[in-house]
Scaffold this active site. Structure first.
Site: not given
Ligand code: PAF
Length: 284
Positions: A147-149, A37, A33
């Protein structure tokens, strides 16, 4: 924070909380993490009564055995970070708990899963759909956070949720968290050597520069600019750069082809595979 390792204990605990009328936020992770995160956890904390974080390196989504073997596993540090972030339940199962027998389900994920990561990593998205559908089934969250990654992954999870009938559940995309120099936070960043780590921010820097370039160039020229620029730096090799429609994930030929265009890149920095993306301003 409770640490729960079995599906039975998890479902019993959550049934009780749900019975008390509590909303439940789920943050699925593979551990190792970082602040990215924790930003999902913070958002889940704000939106829900109870926050559950799963920590599970899911073997079925790795199409490369070396990647699975070298994926960082840092349970003790992860638990400390989750505790500090105010998580209620950390679900940390063993592989046999999730897959007592092989999961043979093949999801019909459609075109969103066929391009980019889907084309480069056969079976990857089916594995993601397997684990996330299991987690959704065990936790039955009110909301789940991603997450948008992993931009394409969110589209694939939305599709899985639709075909599996998780209609009540809200899927929430959260912005990419970056290091001070712009590198997208990723569990894989720890595998970069000091020299590679120094070079890696060119990925985001180039995507950022491409916004200006895009205002006076075509989609094709913008793609070429990003690929050539990143490839001109030591250690860096672009695997693909696609500019796609943010909803369908299909590559576009003209800026007017999408309400929202997103550029998605995968770059090998040495042998570490990094991904990032950028949204282009709407042109129609
Ligand atoms: O994005 C990830 O870390 C993983 O793909 C996920 C969603 C936790 C499923 O294993």
């Amino acid at each position: 924070m409770e640490i729960i390792r079995t599906v039975k204990a998890l479902t019993e605990r959550l049934d009780a909380l749900r019975g008390e009328g509590k909303s439940i936020g789920l943050v699925p992770t593979m551990g190792a993490l970082h602040a990215g995160h924790i930003s999902l956890v913070d958002r889940a904390r704000r939106d829900n009564d109870v926050v559950v974080v799963s920590v599970f390196v899911n073997p079925t989504q790795f199409n490369n055995p070396t990647d699975l073997a070298t994926y960082p596993r840092t349970e003790e540090a992860d638990v400390a970070k989750l505790e500090a972030a105010g998580v209620d339940i950390a679900f940390i199962p063993a592989v046999e708990e999730i897959y007592p027998e092989p999961d043979t389900r093949q999801f019909d994920l459609g075109p969103v899963a066929e391009v980019m990561e889907g084309a480069m990593r056969p079976g990857h998205f089916n594995g993601v759909a397997q684990i996330v559908s299991k987690l959704f089934g065990y936790v039955r969250p009110t909301r789940a956070y991603f997450g948008e990654k992993d931009f394409q992954q969110i589209a694939v999870i939305r599709r899985m949720a639709q075909i599996e009938g998780f209609d009540e559940l809200e899927i929430i995309d959260c912005p990419i968290k970056r290091e001070a120099d712009g590198l997208a936070m990723s569990s894989r960043n720890v595998r970069l050597t000091a020299e590679q780590r120094e070079m890696a921010p060119v990925i985001h820097r180039t995507l950022d520069e491409s916004l200006l370039w895009a205002s006076t160039h075509s989609v094709g020229q913008t793609k070429q600019f990003v690929i050539d620029t990143i490839n001109s730096f030591p250690f860096m090799k672009v695997e693909y750069y696609e500019i796609v429609d943010a909803l369908t994930m299909q590559p576009i030929a003209d800026w007017a082809d999408a309400e929202q265009a997103v550029g998605c890149v995968t770059v090998f920095c040495g042998d570490v595979r990094l991904i990032d993306n950028i949204k282009y301003p709407p042109r129609r």
